[in-house]
Scaffold this motif. Structure first.
Motif, PDB file in Angstrom:
ATOM      1  N   ASP A  28      -3.384 -34.453-107.912  1.00 54.69           N
ATOM      2  CA  ASP A  28      -3.874 -33.942-109.188  1.00 54.69           C
ATOM      3  C   ASP A  28      -5.235 -33.264-109.010  1.00 54.69           C
ATOM      4  N   THR A  91       2.503 -22.786-122.657  1.00 57.33           N
ATOM      5  CA  THR A  91       3.638 -23.411-121.972  1.00 57.33           C
ATOM      6  C   THR A  91       3.460 -23.414-120.458  1.00 57.33           C
ATOM      7  N   ARG A  94       0.320 -26.227-119.754  1.00 52.27           N
ATOM      8  CA  ARG A  94       0.158 -27.511-120.429  1.00 52.27           C
ATOM      9  C   ARG A  94       0.370 -28.708-119.503  1.00 52.27           C
ATOM     10  N   LYS A  95       0.967 -28.484-118.327  1.00 54.21           N
ATOM     11  CA  LYS A  95       1.179 -29.578-117.381  1.00 54.21           C
ATOM     12  C   LYS A  95       0.062 -29.684-116.343  1.00 54.21           C
ATOM     13  N   ARG A  96      -0.989 -28.910-116.507  1.00 54.58           N
ATOM     14  CA  ARG A  96      -2.135 -29.028-115.616  1.00 54.58           C
ATOM     15  C   ARG A  96      -2.766 -30.417-115.781  1.00 54.58           C
ATOM     16  N   ALA A 100      -2.470 -32.739-119.282  1.00 54.23           N
ATOM     17  CA  ALA A 100      -1.427 -33.744-119.052  1.00 54.23           C
ATOM     18  C   ALA A 100      -1.976 -35.162-119.090  1.00 54.23           C
TER      19      ALA A 100
END
Length: 318
Positions: A28, A91, A94-96, A100
């Motif tokens: 991460d 979209t 948003r999972k960064r 997240a």
């Protein structure tokens, strides 16, 4: 920050602030560095070193390249810290790690600042302070000028902000030679001119994403038709600029062929983007231009790397 973005992501930001220590792992934190962008930084910086033909110790060259990479990663981490609100509503972002919930904003800030100062100081000590100063300016330009100011205030954000992404060859040349010469400036100019058609092609495809986040990208402000015209205009300037290394004597025959073929491909796709105005075909060709532009820049710089790094360089004009 835009009112729209804040209202949409306030719950996420509050939850991150009260969650205690993050659950992020090494992967991460690595993602915070924007590894794909960092690869481009390293690659273009390496080419800037190689075309300079420096008489420098390989350890100094390696440490310099590593610190340029770390500086680029620091810029990415600080960008993600500042843009956490808009990343949460887009979209593709948003999972960064921050939106997240894997890494807290404060941790990303501390991580990025530590890497930024560390990379600049080590580069100055290992190489020279001109290169360190240029690296510090690059980080400042990307984080403060582009991320904090231009990105949310003007559709010219990519044009002006593109200077930060184009500086690595100049920083690298300064690191191994102690000065800046025309060859690295030309490499800077190629990347700078490549940036608008590259990102605006993506912006045409992702315009709804940028609109939802409140980012004034060119298609959302000037409209898709104006954006398509500007993509074509910048590509018309980029194609001959890609041949400048040949004219200045540091691009060989292989590079000249690659620049001609690649420039023609960029122009052909830009013309199609300009002509196709609506529907799925228009989006598809814009996506094709975005993908091809990455290949185009990679092949240009890879050819220079092979010519100069492996002894294949033969000047076109003697």
């Amino acid at each position: 920050m835009s009112p729209m973005s804040n209202s949409l992501v306030e719950p996420q930001v509050e939850s991150l602030a009260t969650a205690g220590l993050s659950q992020g792992d090494v992967s991460d934190f690595f993602a915070l560095l924007k590894p794909r962008v960092m690869f481009l930084v390293v690659f273009t910086a390496l080419v800037g070193m190689v075309v300079s033909h420096p008489d420098v110790h390989p350890v100094v060259a390696f440490v310099s390249l590593l610190m340029i990479a770390v500086g680029g990663g620091a810029s990415g981490a600080l960008n993600m810290w500042w843009d956490a609100d808009i990343d949460a509503v887009m979209t593709r972002t948003r999972k960064r790690p921050i939106p997240a919930g894997k890494i807290q904003p404060g941790e990303a800030l501390a991580f990025g600042v530590t890497l930024a100062f560390g990379s600049v100081i080590i580069l100055g000590l290992a190489s020279n302070w001109l290169a360190a100063g240029l690296l510090a300016f690059t980080i400042f330009f990307y984080v403060v000028i582009y991320s904090m100011w231009l990105k949310r205030s003007t559709p010219q954000n990519i044009v002006i902000g593109g200077a930060a992404g184009a500086l690595p060859p100049i920083v690298a040349q300064a690191a191994v030679t102690g000065h800046v010469a025309w060859d690295s400036v030309v490499l800077f100019a190629i990347i700078f001119m490549w940036t608008p058609p590259h990102f605006w092609a993506l912006a045409l495809v992702k315009s709804s994403d940028y609109e939802r986040a409140g980012i004034p990208m060119m298609p959302n402000v000037a409209g898709p038709d104006s954006t398509r015209f500007q993509i074509l205009a910048y590509t018309i300037l980029l194609a001959p600029l890609g041949l400048a290394p040949v004219a200045l004597g540091f691009g060989g025959l292989a590079y000249a062929i690659m620049a001609l073929i690649g420039g023609f491909g960029m122009l052909a796709l830009a013309v199609q983007v300009y002509r196709l105005r609506q529907g799925e075909p228009a989006m598809r060709v814009a996506q094709q231009l975005f993908g091809f532009s990455i290949l185009y820049l990679f092949l240009l710089f890879a050819t220079l790397l092979v010519e100069h790094g492996f002894g294949f360089f033969r000047p076109v004009f003697r």
